[in-house]
Scaffold this motif. Structure first.
Motif, PDB file in Angstrom:
ATOM      1  N   GLN A  44       0.802  -1.224   0.000  1.00 42.66           N
ATOM      2  CA  GLN A  44       0.000   0.000   0.000  1.00 42.66           C
ATOM      3  C   GLN A  44       0.833   1.271   0.000  1.00 42.66           C
ATOM      4  O   GLN A  44       0.417   2.303  -0.537  1.00 42.66           O
ATOM      5  N   GLU A  45       2.027   1.213   0.592  1.00 45.41           N
ATOM      6  CA  GLU A  45       2.872   2.399   0.667  1.00 45.41           C
ATOM      7  C   GLU A  45       3.972   2.410  -0.388  1.00 45.41           C
ATOM      8  O   GLU A  45       4.737   3.367  -0.473  1.00 45.41           O
ATOM      9  N   ALA A  46       4.040   1.359  -1.189  1.00 46.07           N
ATOM     10  CA  ALA A  46       5.136   1.242  -2.150  1.00 46.07           C
ATOM     11  C   ALA A  46       4.880   2.073  -3.398  1.00 46.07           C
ATOM     12  O   ALA A  46       3.746   2.225  -3.849  1.00 46.07           O
ATOM     13  N   GLY A  47       5.959   2.596  -3.952  1.00 49.16           N
ATOM     14  CA  GLY A  47       5.867   3.362  -5.183  1.00 49.16           C
ATOM     15  C   GLY A  47       5.802   2.466  -6.399  1.00 49.16           C
ATOM     16  O   GLY A  47       6.053   1.252  -6.313  1.00 49.16           O
ATOM     17  N   GLU A  48       5.495   3.060  -7.535  1.00 48.94           N
ATOM     18  CA  GLU A  48       5.349   2.294  -8.774  1.00 48.94           C
ATOM     19  C   GLU A  48       6.636   1.568  -9.148  1.00 48.94           C
ATOM     20  O   GLU A  48       6.617   0.399  -9.542  1.00 48.94           O
ATOM     21  N   GLU A  49       7.764   2.239  -9.014  1.00 49.68           N
ATOM     22  CA  GLU A  49       9.044   1.622  -9.380  1.00 49.68           C
ATOM     23  C   GLU A  49       9.372   0.449  -8.456  1.00 49.68           C
ATOM     24  O   GLU A  49       9.875  -0.580  -8.912  1.00 49.68           O
ATOM     25  N   GLU A  50       9.107   0.614  -7.159  1.00 54.80           N
ATOM     26  CA  GLU A  50       9.378  -0.467  -6.208  1.00 54.80           C
ATOM     27  C   GLU A  50       8.560  -1.705  -6.540  1.00 54.80           C
ATOM     28  O   GLU A  50       9.083  -2.831  -6.547  1.00 54.80           O
ATOM     29  N   LEU A  51       7.272  -1.523  -6.790  1.00 55.32           N
ATOM     30  CA  LEU A  51       6.397  -2.646  -7.100  1.00 55.32           C
ATOM     31  C   LEU A  51       6.811  -3.328  -8.401  1.00 55.32           C
ATOM     32  O   LEU A  51       6.889  -4.558  -8.481  1.00 55.32           O
ATOM     33  N   ALA A  52       7.075  -2.524  -9.412  1.00 52.12           N
ATOM     34  CA  ALA A  52       7.442  -3.076 -10.717  1.00 52.12           C
ATOM     35  C   ALA A  52       8.766  -3.831 -10.643  1.00 52.12           C
ATOM     36  O   ALA A  52       8.917  -4.905 -11.247  1.00 52.12           O
ATOM     37  N   LEU A  53       9.739  -3.295  -9.869  1.00 50.94           N
ATOM     38  CA  LEU A  53      11.051  -3.931  -9.742  1.00 50.94           C
ATOM     39  C   LEU A  53      10.936  -5.284  -9.064  1.00 50.94           C
ATOM     40  O   LEU A  53      11.475  -6.281  -9.558  1.00 50.94           O
ATOM     41  N   GLU A  54      10.223  -5.334  -7.932  1.00 53.77           N
ATOM     42  CA  GLU A  54      10.116  -6.618  -7.223  1.00 53.77           C
ATOM     43  C   GLU A  54       9.357  -7.640  -8.057  1.00 53.77           C
ATOM     44  O   GLU A  54       9.752  -8.803  -8.128  1.00 53.77           O
ATOM     45  N   PHE A  55       8.260  -7.217  -8.683  1.00 53.81           N
ATOM     46  CA  PHE A  55       7.487  -8.142  -9.500  1.00 53.81           C
ATOM     47  C   PHE A  55       8.352  -8.721 -10.614  1.00 53.81           C
ATOM     48  O   PHE A  55       8.340  -9.929 -10.890  1.00 53.81           O
ATOM     49  N   SER A  56       9.118  -7.873 -11.279  1.00 53.24           N
ATOM     50  CA  SER A  56       9.972  -8.310 -12.382  1.00 53.24           C
ATOM     51  C   SER A  56      11.026  -9.307 -11.910  1.00 53.24           C
ATOM     52  O   SER A  56      11.263 -10.337 -12.564  1.00 53.24           O
ATOM     53  N   MET A  57      11.655  -9.025 -10.757  1.00 51.77           N
ATOM     54  CA  MET A  57      12.696  -9.905 -10.228  1.00 51.77           C
ATOM     55  C   MET A  57      12.120 -11.259  -9.832  1.00 51.77           C
ATOM     56  O   MET A  57      12.713 -12.308 -10.106  1.00 51.77           O
ATOM     57  N   MET A  58      10.952 -11.260  -9.188  1.00 46.11           N
ATOM     58  CA  MET A  58      10.343 -12.508  -8.755  1.00 46.11           C
ATOM     59  C   MET A  58       9.880 -13.340  -9.943  1.00 46.11           C
ATOM     60  O   MET A  58      10.042 -14.568  -9.960  1.00 46.11           O
ATOM     61  N   LYS A  59       9.320 -12.700 -10.933  1.00 42.62           N
ATOM     62  CA  LYS A  59       8.854 -13.404 -12.131  1.00 42.62           C
ATOM     63  C   LYS A  59      10.025 -14.056 -12.862  1.00 42.62           C
ATOM     64  O   LYS A  59       9.958 -15.214 -13.297  1.00 42.62           O
ATOM     65  N   GLU A  60      11.127 -13.329 -12.969  1.00 42.86           N
ATOM     66  CA  GLU A  60      12.316 -13.863 -13.637  1.00 42.86           C
ATOM     67  C   GLU A  60      12.875 -15.060 -12.872  1.00 42.86           C
ATOM     68  O   GLU A  60      13.267 -16.070 -13.468  1.00 42.86           O
ATOM     69  N   LYS A  61      12.874 -14.959 -11.541  1.00 43.74           N
ATOM     70  CA  LYS A  61      13.393 -16.058 -10.716  1.00 43.74           C
ATOM     71  C   LYS A  61      12.519 -17.299 -10.847  1.00 43.74           C
ATOM     72  O   LYS A  61      13.016 -18.420 -10.976  1.00 43.74           O
ATOM     73  N   MET A  62      11.174 -17.114 -10.835  1.00 46.91           N
ATOM     74  CA  MET A  62      10.264 -18.247 -10.971  1.00 46.91           C
ATOM     75  C   MET A  62      10.413 -18.904 -12.343  1.00 46.91           C
ATOM     76  O   MET A  62      10.429 -20.137 -12.465  1.00 46.91           O
ATOM     77  N   GLU A  63      10.536 -18.101 -13.393  1.00 46.48           N
ATOM     78  CA  GLU A  63      10.700 -18.637 -14.743  1.00 46.48           C
ATOM     79  C   GLU A  63      11.978 -19.465 -14.843  1.00 46.48           C
ATOM     80  O   GLU A  63      12.000 -20.517 -15.502  1.00 46.48           O
ATOM     81  N   THR A  64      13.043 -19.017 -14.182  1.00 48.89           N
ATOM     82  CA  THR A  64      14.311 -19.758 -14.194  1.00 48.89           C
ATOM     83  C   THR A  64      14.155 -21.105 -13.495  1.00 48.89           C
ATOM     84  O   THR A  64      14.633 -22.140 -13.985  1.00 48.89           O
ATOM     85  N   ILE A  65      13.480 -21.103 -12.335  1.00 48.67           N
ATOM     86  CA  ILE A  65      13.268 -22.346 -11.585  1.00 48.67           C
ATOM     87  C   ILE A  65      12.477 -23.349 -12.419  1.00 48.67           C
ATOM     88  O   ILE A  65      12.830 -24.528 -12.518  1.00 48.67           O
TER      89      ILE A  65
END
Length: 396
Positions: A162-183
């Motif tokens: 709720q308090e996170a900025g657009e860049e913070e949310l987009a960065l974490e989502f991108s990193m997690m998605k990339e990690k899951m795809e690799t696994i």
């Protein structure tokens, strides 16, 4: 604040979470973090138990876990499986969702999850859910930031978003998605028992779960400090997360924050109350039993008022100790008997209110005819006592 430091009496690291200068959670692990909770493995089905509707999956030479049939529908198979009932010898990707507790083996799931500060990304249940604490306008804002998932993954949006900025949310989502795809991409080509994803120690889990503006971490462990600094850098948290490396050799960190004294206390069954009463906590194979006693109390109140006062004091301490010691499963509390039904109900309500603040699902079930309070707390990890025993066993 989170403090992480070696403990003088054991070859391991203590991690303590403080809220308003009071310790509320305590963990103990080897320097490498001896918990397998959250790890993802290539497992091999060793036994199929039709009578209990589950399979036992070996995930290491000396380690296997329990997987219900219902979990197999989300499975990512390396061999066999698909739409039929799993067979002995089939290989699949599994994640440890519950640590071995007492004599029970670790619980496994095929719905692989990656946990971040703002999101939980899953491979199996492809839905998008939002924390109930998020307001409708916050949900709308976050939805506008997230890219479409195209039924590829599931997502849970945490309250912290709720308090996170657009860049913070987009960065974490991108990193997690990339990690899951690799696994998922490499997982089906790896050999059995391979660990595809390993969770960090409790210090990192605490930072992710309780991260907020102003969170500070103090450690005198080189490895912990380096891991946290790398996490801060990767997630661009230089301004929001304070990490301090403690270097005073004359006053070790475990003494400065009384970590040694805290861990000594957590090994004792008896906990004194301010009034002179005390509680006794005993962990058994079947359940946790907590007994409340008047102890040394010698006040001038009448008996009924005395009993209520001590029981109320015990309620607050019991809620705190359950979380601090990581107690789980069935918990039975033997309060001092009270005849007044209203006071009994008041005590039950107060207990429910306090345990509802626990981040681990905890429920007050009932008050029996013998005035034993029945509670349950979700089993996720070993109790503090079992964590100590695990580290001791490693060094035998």
């Amino acid at each position: 604040m989170i403090a992480s430091a070696p403990w003088k009496d054991y070859d391991g690291i203590a991690t303590v979470l403080y809220e308003e200068d009071r310790a509320v959670e305590c963990f103990f692990s080897s320097a490498e973090g001896n918990s397998i909770l959250g790890n993802i493995y290539v497992g091999k089905i060793e036994t199929v138990q039709q009578n209990i509707g589950a399979v036992f999956v070996r995930i290491g030479e000396n380690l296997r876990g329990y997987l219900p049939f219902s979990e197999c529908r989300d499975a990512i198979w390396k061999t066999g499986g698909q739409t039929r009932i799993p067979r002995v010898g089939d290989e699949l990707l599994v994640q440890v969702c519950r640590e071995a507790v007492k004599m029970k083996q670790p619980g496994l799931t095929t719905n692989l999850n990656l946990n971040g500060r703002f999101f939980v990304l899953s491979s199996g249940r492809k839905t998008v859910n939002f924390s109930r604490k998020l307001k409708s306008d916050q949900v709308k804002r976050i939805k506008s930031i997230l890219p479409p998932l195209s039924n590829e993954f599931g997502l849970i949006v945490r309250t912290s978003a709720q308090e996170a900025g657009e860049e913070e949310l987009a960065l974490e989502f991108s990193m997690m998605k990339e990690k899951m795809e690799t696994i998922l991409h490499y997982g089906t080509s790896r050999t059995i028992y391979s660990c595809l994803y390993q969770t960090s120690g409790p210090w990192m889990r605490e930072v992710k779960q309780y991260f907020s503006e102003g969170l500070s971490v103090v450690t005198d462990c080189d490895g912990v400090y380096e891991e946290l600094m790398q996490y801060r850098k990767d997630n661009q948290l230089e301004q929001q997360l304070s990490i301090t490396f403690y270097e005073d050799k004359l006053l070790p960190l475990y003494k400065l924050h009384s970590i040694s004294a805290l861990m000594d206390k957590l090994q004792h069954k008896q906990v004194w109350l301010k009034s002179g009463g005390f509680i006794v906590i005993q962990e058994t194979e079947a359940c946790v039993v907590i007994d409340v006693n008047t102890g040394k109390y010698d006040g001038k109140k009448n008996k009924e008022d005395t009993v209520m006062m001590i029981n109320r004091e015990a309620v607050a301490e019991i809620a705190a100790q359950i979380r601090l010691r990581q107690l789980s499963g069935i918990i039975l509390v033997d309060f001092i008997n009270m005849k007044d039904l209203k006071k009994q109900n008041d005590l039950m309500n107060e207990l429910q209110t306090l345990v509802s603040r626990d981040p681990v699902k905890t429920r007050v079930v009932d008050l029996t005819a013998l005035q034993i309070v029945e509670m349950t707390r979700q089993k996720e990890m070993k109790s503090f006592r079992e964590q100590l025993e695990a580290v001791e066993q490693e060094h035998l």
